[in-house]
Motif scaffolding. Sequence first.
Motif, PDB file in Angstrom:
ATOM      1  N   PRO A   1       0.770  -1.365   0.025  1.00  0.00           N
ATOM      2  CA  PRO A   1      -0.044   0.001   0.021  1.00  0.00           C
ATOM      3  C   PRO A   1       0.823   1.226   0.111  1.00  0.00           C
ATOM      4  N   PRO A   2       0.453   2.060  -0.765  1.00  0.00           N
ATOM      5  CA  PRO A   2       1.217   3.527  -0.723  1.00  0.00           C
ATOM      6  C   PRO A   2       0.930   4.426   0.265  1.00  0.00           C
ATOM      7  N   ILE A   3       1.337   5.721   0.114  1.00  0.00           N
ATOM      8  CA  ILE A   3       0.957   6.637   1.442  1.00  0.00           C
ATOM      9  C   ILE A   3      -0.451   6.820   1.309  1.00  0.00           C
ATOM     10  N   ALA A   4      -1.246   6.915   2.303  1.00  0.00           N
ATOM     11  CA  ALA A   4      -2.731   6.862   2.358  1.00  0.00           C
ATOM     12  C   ALA A   4      -3.117   8.305   1.861  1.00  0.00           C
ATOM     13  N   ARG A   5      -4.013   8.217   0.882  1.00  0.00           N
ATOM     14  CA  ARG A   5      -4.646   9.625   0.378  1.00  0.00           C
ATOM     15  C   ARG A   5      -6.242   9.719   0.501  1.00  0.00           C
ATOM     16  N   LEU A   6      -6.555  10.878   0.872  1.00  0.00           N
ATOM     17  CA  LEU A   6      -8.034  10.719   1.308  1.00  0.00           C
ATOM     18  C   LEU A   6      -8.759  11.864   0.431  1.00  0.00           C
ATOM     19  N   GLY A   7      -9.674  11.757  -0.359  1.00  0.00           N
ATOM     20  CA  GLY A   7     -10.634  12.774  -0.997  1.00  0.00           C
ATOM     21  C   GLY A   7     -10.272  12.867  -2.230  1.00  0.00           C
ATOM     22  N   GLY A   8      -9.313  12.117  -2.967  1.00  0.00           N
ATOM     23  CA  GLY A   8      -9.083  12.226  -4.242  1.00  0.00           C
ATOM     24  C   GLY A   8      -7.818  13.006  -4.576  1.00  0.00           C
ATOM     25  N   PRO A   9      -7.533  13.268  -5.796  1.00  0.00           N
ATOM     26  CA  PRO A   9      -6.239  14.058  -5.962  1.00  0.00           C
ATOM     27  C   PRO A   9      -6.332  15.509  -5.774  1.00  0.00           C
TER      28      PRO A   9
ATOM     29  N   ILE B   1       7.725   7.087 -13.472  1.00  0.00           N
ATOM     30  CA  ILE B   1       6.848   8.147 -12.699  1.00  0.00           C
ATOM     31  C   ILE B   1       5.803   7.672 -11.979  1.00  0.00           C
ATOM     32  N   ALA B   2       5.089   6.615 -12.737  1.00  0.00           N
ATOM     33  CA  ALA B   2       3.722   6.043 -12.239  1.00  0.00           C
ATOM     34  C   ALA B   2       4.023   4.928 -11.164  1.00  0.00           C
ATOM     35  N   LEU B   3       5.173   4.322 -11.032  1.00  0.00           N
ATOM     36  CA  LEU B   3       5.338   3.426 -10.176  1.00  0.00           C
ATOM     37  C   LEU B   3       5.618   4.145  -9.033  1.00  0.00           C
ATOM     38  N   ALA B   4       6.517   5.245  -9.121  1.00  0.00           N
ATOM     39  CA  ALA B   4       6.995   5.994  -7.681  1.00  0.00           C
ATOM     40  C   ALA B   4       6.047   7.012  -7.138  1.00  0.00           C
ATOM     41  N   ALA B   5       5.012   7.397  -8.043  1.00  0.00           N
ATOM     42  CA  ALA B   5       4.053   8.391  -7.632  1.00  0.00           C
ATOM     43  C   ALA B   5       3.244   8.074  -6.513  1.00  0.00           C
ATOM     44  N   PRO B   6       2.762   6.894  -6.218  1.00  0.00           N
ATOM     45  CA  PRO B   6       1.962   6.691  -4.879  1.00  0.00           C
ATOM     46  C   PRO B   6       2.784   6.682  -3.699  1.00  0.00           C
ATOM     47  N   TYR B   7       4.043   7.091  -3.843  1.00  0.00           N
ATOM     48  CA  TYR B   7       5.178   7.128  -2.609  1.00  0.00           C
ATOM     49  C   TYR B   7       5.745   8.577  -2.626  1.00  0.00           C
ATOM     50  N   ALA B   8       5.169   9.359  -3.356  1.00  0.00           N
ATOM     51  CA  ALA B   8       5.814  10.800  -3.488  1.00  0.00           C
ATOM     52  C   ALA B   8       5.265  11.770  -2.305  1.00  0.00           C
ATOM     53  N   VAL B   9       6.232  12.524  -1.853  1.00  0.00           N
ATOM     54  CA  VAL B   9       5.700  13.585  -1.004  1.00  0.00           C
ATOM     55  C   VAL B   9       6.197  14.993  -1.401  1.00  0.00           C
ATOM     56  N   ASN B  10       6.782  15.113  -2.704  1.00  0.00           N
ATOM     57  CA  ASN B  10       7.280  16.145  -3.314  1.00  0.00           C
ATOM     58  C   ASN B  10       7.640  15.761  -4.740  1.00  0.00           C
ATOM     59  N   TRP B  11       7.960  16.910  -5.502  1.00  0.00           N
ATOM     60  CA  TRP B  11       8.122  16.488  -7.172  1.00  0.00           C
ATOM     61  C   TRP B  11       9.166  17.683  -7.492  1.00  0.00           C
ATOM     62  N   GLN B  12       9.749  17.402  -8.533  1.00  0.00           N
ATOM     63  CA  GLN B  12      10.439  18.497  -9.456  1.00  0.00           C
ATOM     64  C   GLN B  12      10.075  17.967 -11.094  1.00  0.00           C
ATOM     65  N   VAL B  13       9.159  18.793 -11.477  1.00  0.00           N
ATOM     66  CA  VAL B  13       8.571  18.645 -12.752  1.00  0.00           C
ATOM     67  C   VAL B  13       9.614  19.536 -13.693  1.00  0.00           C
ATOM     68  N   LYS B  14      10.267  18.719 -14.625  1.00  0.00           N
ATOM     69  CA  LYS B  14      11.034  19.250 -15.495  1.00  0.00           C
ATOM     70  C   LYS B  14      10.646  19.631 -16.986  1.00  0.00           C
ATOM     71  N   GLU B  15      11.143  20.187 -17.695  1.00  0.00           N
ATOM     72  CA  GLU B  15      10.750  20.564 -18.961  1.00  0.00           C
ATOM     73  C   GLU B  15      10.790  19.228 -20.033  1.00  0.00           C
ATOM     74  N   THR B  16      11.916  18.606 -19.693  1.00  0.00           N
ATOM     75  CA  THR B  16      12.208  17.448 -20.590  1.00  0.00           C
ATOM     76  C   THR B  16      12.282  16.131 -19.676  1.00  0.00           C
TER      77      THR B  16
ATOM     78  N   ILE C   1      -1.089  11.119 -14.920  1.00  0.00           N
ATOM     79  CA  ILE C   1      -0.376  10.041 -13.898  1.00  0.00           C
ATOM     80  C   ILE C   1      -0.409  10.160 -12.454  1.00  0.00           C
ATOM     81  N   ILE C   2      -0.181  11.790 -12.080  1.00  0.00           N
ATOM     82  CA  ILE C   2       0.134  12.230 -10.593  1.00  0.00           C
ATOM     83  C   ILE C   2      -1.376  12.039 -10.256  1.00  0.00           C
ATOM     84  N   LYS C   3      -2.365  12.533 -11.044  1.00  0.00           N
ATOM     85  CA  LYS C   3      -3.666  12.343 -10.439  1.00  0.00           C
ATOM     86  C   LYS C   3      -4.293  10.936 -10.202  1.00  0.00           C
ATOM     87  N   ARG C   4      -3.810  10.125 -10.992  1.00  0.00           N
ATOM     88  CA  ARG C   4      -4.205   8.517 -10.879  1.00  0.00           C
ATOM     89  C   ARG C   4      -3.556   8.152  -9.603  1.00  0.00           C
TER      90      ARG C   4
END
Length: 325
Positions: free
Chosen positions: A34-42, A249-264, A282-285
């Motif tokens: 189980p990943p980090i618990a999220r409530l209420g949707g993205p 990214i999809a594999l790690a996203a459920p365990y993320a607490v922060n991001w760096q969104v790059k141009e490339t 992907i992040i919303k899913r």
Amino acid sequence: MLHTRRSFIESAALLPVAAATGLPAASAPAVPAPPIARLGGPHLKPAVNAYSFLELLNANAKDKSQGLDLFGVCDFCAQLGSDAVDLTGYFFPGYPAAPDDAYLVRLKRHAFDRGLAISGTGVRNDFTAADPAVRAEGVQRIKTWIEVAAKLGAPTVRAFADSQAPFRTWQQASGNATREDVEHWMADALRECAVHGQRFGVIVAVQNHGDFISTGPQHLALLDRVNHEWCAALVDTGKYLTPDPYADIALAAPYAVNWQVKETLGSSMDSPRTDVRRLVDIIKRSRYRGYVPIETLSMRRRGYDARVEVTRLFGELRDAIGSSR
């Protein structure tokens, strides 16, 4: 739970072999732990990483009449409509030592008055180094900046999972130690930091940076080895160096607490440009709830203007968040 995740990661690496040979893959767990618990949707809140202004911040450090300081970065982010700013530690006075409390209080109030949260900070560390003193120095630095983050009200401190100068690769830094040994060194150091983070309510966010951690499975395997709830992933979207970075990214996203969104999806302008709408989907899913900072880099572009590029990428992210399914 964490053991199940490691088993999933290891077995997932065998799936292409099973597909090629016709062998059954039924022995692999169907899902990771189980990943980090999220409530209420993205709920994605666009933000900006101060490192985007590297050249301007460095210019200001040399001549206060030039470039931007961190207060100026906050002003720019407020005018942009950002929800938060990620204030990289390198640009604070006296780094790597902690700035004095008077400076932190002034900066915290400045950000608050502009409607900005401080989503995180970060330092340089090298836990791949063979020299225990180098690793110990990194641990102490992260502990120091955990306390800085707590004073600022920032929920995360970014820690690197890769080698730093003067080394170019983790193999060079470690003296060609085995990957297993280096992962143990890193996990022990990160776990010590996470224990300190728990005391101050600050999460140690481990960033993939294209060296020791260049794939999603490697990222999760390290977190599994750390095995501490106050150590999680910072997903750098430009540093999974695989044929399909979106899968990592999809594999790690459920365990993320922060991001760096790059141009490339890489370290140069020759790399494929990030499909921001696909990334946001992907992040919303993953049901992520929190800040999503962008970070632009000059990447040897002539005439690079951080204000222009940050505005452009931030606009793409904001529009994608508003229009994605």
